[in-house]
Scaffold this active site. Structure first.
Site, PDB file in Angstrom:
ATOM      1  N   ASP A  44       0.856  -1.176   0.000  1.00 24.15           N
ATOM      2  CA  ASP A  44       0.000   0.000   0.000  1.00 24.15           C
ATOM      3  C   ASP A  44       0.903   1.240   0.000  1.00 24.15           C
ATOM      4  O   ASP A  44       2.094   1.148   0.303  1.00 24.15           O
ATOM      5  CB  ASP A  44      -0.896  -0.047   1.238  1.00 24.15           C
ATOM      6  CG  ASP A  44      -1.845   1.123   1.323  1.00 24.15           C
ATOM      7  OD1 ASP A  44      -2.377   1.533   0.263  1.00 24.15           O
ATOM      8  OD2 ASP A  44      -2.048   1.637   2.436  1.00 24.15           O
ATOM      9  N   ASP A  92      -0.208   5.057   1.096  1.00 26.18           N
ATOM     10  CA  ASP A  92      -0.461   5.960   2.219  1.00 26.18           C
ATOM     11  C   ASP A  92      -0.590   5.171   3.521  1.00 26.18           C
ATOM     12  O   ASP A  92      -1.384   4.227   3.624  1.00 26.18           O
ATOM     13  CB  ASP A  92      -1.734   6.764   1.981  1.00 26.18           C
ATOM     14  CG  ASP A  92      -1.705   7.531   0.667  1.00 26.18           C
ATOM     15  OD1 ASP A  92      -0.646   7.519   0.003  1.00 26.18           O
ATOM     16  OD2 ASP A  92      -2.737   8.125   0.296  1.00 26.18           O
TER      17      ASP A  92
END
Length: 375
Positions: A8, A10
């Site tokens: 991922d 953020d």
């Protein structure tokens, strides 16, 4: 086969602000420990793919240009440190859209699911939200949820890198045929007393030498058609052991690869060209093993036995056992033995192999010991 670390963005690579949008340079902050951890994983053979949900990216509330600047700077900083991403996959939908490309959906993964060069058994997903873990479950890979104040989680980057790059090298192989049922369990990174039960006590004693002098945990259980003869049990045990070694070593990154005798070994016999491997004495007997986990099985045996069998093990099956190990493990083994006592000669062969294995499987770093890029 190449493992992929899906990550991922953020909250995983860079910290996530209160408004959940990194749309300005001043919001760009890297998660603690991410760069050294990813360098370690890169050196362990991993490639990296970013998979990120960016709600409404390209809309008036989240212009593409506001995203691109900080994102490009992030990628440049990673690249300056030697971390390059194979691909950056962004889903721009809103949660209410229920798009199949939005995590935990795997719609963006179709090309990867069709790629037969990916090692899915070692691949993993790292994220900060439960949807990242669900994404990993949908791919049938391991998921790591980073520890954050917003979403919980149990992992930090250092722990993830250790778990994936320094993972114990274990294997459990079950080989069942109409003639035998063999189970081999080994752990190359744990020392333990060996356990063997094949129905052939002398053969058990020899197998114990591999675990004991190889310096790793070894458990072998075998049931075979011993009412016919010993051939199938000994052969299939060798095949199962070889397969277990191959599986436990994985891509062989970081291992010594070779097992051999140093040039100045005090056990070398002057004028005897056979003594060129890991050389081991046993009373009047001297046995030598030189090996290479090259992926190309090849076996050379130089020795003879006067007796038809030692204990319950036919001597003709001694080289056959080692050949079976080589065939299943992709091992190149040269085994030489000289002596008078056949018990000593057989046992010397097993011990010499074990000591050469101990040297070859030892971790010496993270590099792949081959110029070809694969073993």
């Amino acid at each position: 086969m190449t493992p992929i670390l899906f990550v991922d963005r953020d909250g995983t690579l860079i910290t996530e602000p209160a408004d959940f949008q990194i749309d300005a340079y001043e919001k760009l902050r890297f998660v603690e420990g991410v760069i050294p951890a990813m360098l370690k994983l890169r050196d362990a053979g991993y490639q990296f793919v970013i998979v990120s949900n960016q709600d409404g990216l390209g809309s008036e509330s989240y212009p593409q240009a506001s995203f691109d600047g900080p994102n490009n700077l992030m990628l440049q900083i990673f690249a300056s440190q030697g971390i390059v991403f194979r691909e950056v996959l962004i889903d721009c939908s809103w949660p209410a859209d229920n798009a199949p490309t939005r995590k935990p959906g795997v719609g963006l993964m179709v090309p990867y699911l069709q790629d037969r060069t990916i090692d899915w058994s070692r691949s993993a997903m790292v994220g900060d939200r439960i949807t990242d873990i669900q994404f990993a479950q949908n791919l049938n890979i391991r998921g790591f949820q980073l520890r954050t104040e917003q979403f919980g989680g149990d992992w930090d980057w250092a722990g993830i890198a250790h778990e994936l790059a320094d993972a114990p090298r274990r294997a459990v192989v079950q080989r069942n045929t109409k003639e035998t049922r063999i189970r081999v369990e080994l752990d190359l990174d744990r020392v333990a007393e060996p356990h063997t039960a094949t129905g052939l006590p002398f053969f058990d004693h020899m197998l114990e030498q591999i675990g004991k002098h190889g310096g790793f945990a070894l458990d072998i259980r075998a049931e075979g058609d011993l009412h016919i003869d010993e051939h199938h049990t000994i052969e299939d045990t060798g095949l199962a052991l070889g397969q277990a070694l191959r599986e436990a070593l994985g891509d062989k990154r970081g291992i010594g690869r070779y097992g051999f005798d140093p040039v100045d070994s005090p056990w070398r016999v002057a004028g005897d060209t056979a003594q060129h491997g890991f050389t081991l004495p046993m009373d009047e007997t001297i046995a030598s093993a030189a090996l290479d986990f090259s992926g190309r099985p090849y076996f050379v045996f130089d020795g003879d036995f006067k007796r038809e069998r030692v204990g319950d093990m036919p001597t003709e099956l001694v080289p056959h056992f080692f050949r079976s190990v080589c065939d299943a493990s992709g091992l190149n083994l040269h085994l030489h033995v000289r002596g008078e006592n056949d018990h000593h000669k057989v046992e010397g062969c097993f011990k010499a192999l074990a000591r050469a294995l101990r040297q070859a499987i030892r971790r010496e770093g993270t590099a792949l010991p081959s110029t070809k890029g694969a073993l």
